[in-house]
Write an enzyme that holds these catalytic residues in place. Structure first.
Site, PDB file in Angstrom:
ATOM      1  N   GLU A 162       0.816  -1.219   0.000  1.00  0.00           N
ATOM      2  CA  GLU A 162       0.000   0.000   0.000  1.00  0.00           C
ATOM      3  C   GLU A 162       0.850   1.269   0.000  1.00  0.00           C
ATOM      4  OE1 GLU A 162      -0.619  -2.548   2.039  1.00  0.00           O
ATOM      5  OE2 GLU A 162      -2.635  -3.241   1.526  1.00  0.00           O
ATOM      6  N   HIS A 174     -11.597  -4.949   9.371  1.00  0.00           N
ATOM      7  CA  HIS A 174     -12.163  -4.813   8.019  1.00  0.00           C
ATOM      8  C   HIS A 174     -13.508  -4.086   8.040  1.00  0.00           C
ATOM      9  CE1 HIS A 174      -9.269  -8.065   7.297  1.00  0.00           C
ATOM     10  NE2 HIS A 174      -9.437  -7.939   5.993  1.00  0.00           N
TER      11      HIS A 174
END
Lengths: 340, 320
Positions: free
Chosen positions: B59, B128
């Protein structure tokens, strides 16, 4: 800071580790542990299909030899940390199948009281430190576990597992440097199952040999056939001995394969059915161990006994996981830094 | 108008912008096979792997490279998959992308869109499920968009791609299958212009993202009881539509801000404070308790702000 630990003290071996090939008894144990993971995961897949498990669920089927071979090279008190494909690691460290399954069904008797689910379980008692959902994040945490061994002057070792996908995360390389710099007793294990979600290693990684990822920091390494529990164990024993002797980290790239999708919702269009089938029929770690046992003259009845025992444990875990009540909503407010 | 899902509307927006401007490209993990939720399905076939670019799970490297590419005038759309994962790249977003224009005296612009899906979705547990929009609203230099409808997911994404500054674009995972009417072709929703979901004179409710639909359900129930809700979907948190919110709150005398994110230090606090500073309206906030999102349904549900809670709060503000 406390005074620097004495390297000599850290070098002492403790009973619990094995080296080299497996005895017949050990191979039987390995077969049993791999089969337990396989049957447990198959049952988890069924319960997911029945709607009893929700959210993310990443099955370990196909990779069983990795954790079982490595765990057999560890001793009591060594730590294990991994990512979200973690059910196999938990069973290998000796966590109870019923507690893991009850966490999968989100019940109060699960290891995290239903609050963590498939990806987030811990057992202080078994030195299993999770269970992490952010790709690569556990690797730097593993360095801390290893650091505490060094700091407390024990000879314990931390095994930090991560996948081929996570191997490209920046903090993994930062952790390699730190571990090598501080000579941390840490075995890095890259479980290379060929796919990071739906992206093959070849498409995600410029390096063709992940075992060399620690080379800039002179981290010794080995590449291992992860479909052969004996080979995994042998390489792990050498890696663990290196770390236990205070020589710093070690990197294992274990070549393995997951038979199921990345998670339960993965249609698997990035590989062929034939590829999966070929691995299943030609390379399966459990079938391989069974053949070896037969070759050693182990009687069919002894193997059947293991199969029955495993079946019983898994069924009991599934029953337990369905009978256990759901956590109370008030659990939301426990173990949080929170002022209501 | 065409009927399409929230997911398909964003896909149409990206495809249209890529056809219009060859400098628009997208990058992220698994985009080549359509993205983890299918938001990119079919795009690699039309635009090729150079413009719908697969990336490793890195990322920080993805976002940092995108900042550089944006400084050179291309227009990257970066897919982070989950806002939780984007935290691996927060330095690149907060220290680099958000500040480059200011630090370099306006010489560099960062026309970057960072897609960070938010929200609770199918028992996804603590890592999440987060709604982190307030974090980015706090950072000078960032635009923050939180679309609630298919039409807005098209119009806001197109505006985001055309914006010369970095936009944190937060779609709600639970809204992917939501269907609605979406204008075809050139449909741009400007930043900082809220949407009045329904008009009413008794209580102003301000919300965004999925929570707008929860508030709409509550407003419907309240209408049956004779309580008129002026429901405002903020659409973008920065800039946010002070004009509409202040006008409404001054008129109804009651402001309720409602979001899925944790209430403590949530963006609702900013709106409540602003309204309190500028009007004599009574203000209330509703958001999640300051606790992580749990996996088991009873624990997960305990952080949800449901329609019943919204309606009950509105009633209590009415003295009922």
């Amino acid at each position: 800071m406390a005074k620097a630990p004495d390297a000599k003290k850290r070098g002492k071996a403790r009973p619990g580790s094995t080296e080299g090939g497996l005895s017949q008894e050990q191979l039987l144990r390995g077969y049993r542990d791999m089969l337990l993971i396989r049957r447990f995961e198959e049952k988890a897949g069924q319960l997911y299909g029945m709607g009893l498990i929700g959210g993310f669920c990443h099955l370990y089927i196909g990779q069983e030899a990795v954790v079982v071979g490595i765990q057999m090279a560890l001793g009591e008190g060594d730590q294990v940390i991994t990512s979200y494909r973690d059910h196999g690691h938990m069973l290998a460290t000796g966590m109870q199948a019923r507690g893991v399954m009850a966490e999968l069904t989100g019940r109060k008797d699960g290891y995290s009281r239903g609050k963590g689910g498939s990806m987030h379980m811990f057992s202080k008692e078994r030195n299993f430190f999770g269970g992490h959902g952010i790709v690569g994040a556990q690797v730097s945490l593993g360095n801390g576990l290893a650091f505490s061994n060094w700091y407390r002057q024990t000879d314990r070792v931390c095994v930090t597992y991560f996948g081929d996908g996570a191997a490209n995360q920046g903090q993994v390389f930062e952790s390699f440097n730190l571990a090598a710099l501080l000579k941390l007793p840490c075995v890095f294990v890259i479980e290379n199952n060929k796919y990071g979600m739906g992206t093959s290693v070849d498409r995600a990684t410029a390096s063709r040999d992940l075992s060399k990822n620690g080379t800039p920091w002179h981290i010794p390494s080995a590449q291992v056939d992860g479909m052969d529990v004996e080979a995994v164990h042998e390489a792990a024993a050498a890696a663990v001995a290196h770390c236990r002797a205070g020589k710093g980290p070690y990197l294992l790239e274990v070549k393995t394969y997951r038979y199921r999708g990345h998670s339960m919702s993965d249609p698997g269009r990035y590989r062929t059915r034939e590829e999966v089938q070929k691995m299943r029929t030609e390379r399966d770690c459990i079938e391989g161990a069974r053949h070896k046992l037969e070759g050693l003259g182990v009687e069919e009845a002894a193997i059947k006994q293991i199969d029955d025992e495993v079946k019983r444990i898994v069924q009991e875990a599934a029953d337990f996981a369905q009978a256990s009540p759901e956590p109370d909503a008030a659990e939301l407010y426990t173990d949080v830094l929170l002022e209501v | 108008m065409a009927r399409m899902t929230y997911l398909a509307a964003a896909r149409a927006a990206l495809a249209e912008e890529m056809r219009r401007d060859p400098l628009v490209w997208a990058v992220g993990e698994d985009l080549g096979r359509g993205g983890v939720f299918g938001q990119y399905a079919g795009l690699v076939e039309e635009f090729g792997p150079e413009r719908i670019s697969d990336a490793p799970i890195s990322e920080a490297a993805i976002l940092g490279a995108s900042v550089g590419a944006a400084l050179m005038g291309t227009r990257p759309v970066v897919e982070m998959r989950f806002s939780d994962f984007a935290l691996c790249a927060v330095d690149e977003l907060v220290n680099q992308a958000a500040k480059a224009r200011f630090m370099f005296g306006g010489q560099g612009r960062v026309p970057l869109v960072v897609r960070e899906p938010i929200g609770m979705w199918r028992s996804s547990a603590a890592q999440h499920s987060q709604s982190l929009e307030a974090w980015y609203a706090h950072i000078p230099g960032l635009v923050v968009a939180c679309p609630a409808t298919p039409a807005d997911n098209k119009g806001l994404l197109k505006s985001a791609i055309r914006c010369d500054d970095p936009v944190v674009y937060m779609e709600h995972k639970n809204l992917w299958p939501l269907e609605g009417e979406v204008p075809e072709g050139e449909h741009l929703v400007p930043f900082g212009v809220a949407r009045r979901v329904r008009a009413g004179g008794d209580v102003t409710i301000v919300s965004w993202s999925q929570q707008v639909h929860v508030c709409a359900e509550a407003a419907e129930a309240l209408a049956g009881e004779g309580i008129g809700v002026d429901l405002i979907d903020l659409r973008t948190l920065w800039p946010w539509d002070r004009v509409m919110v202040l006008e409404s709150a001054a008129r109804t005398g009651r402001l309720l801000v409602c979001h899925e994110a944790v209430a403590v230090a949530g963006f609702g606090a900013e709106i409540a404070a602003t309204v309190a500073e500028h009007t004599s309206a009574k203000v209330r906030r509703l958001g999640a308790p300051r606790a992580p999102v749990g996996y088991a349904p009873p624990v997960e549900d305990a952080v949800r702000v449901g329609a019943a809670a919204v309606a009950a709060t509105a009633r209590s503000m009415m003295g009922r």
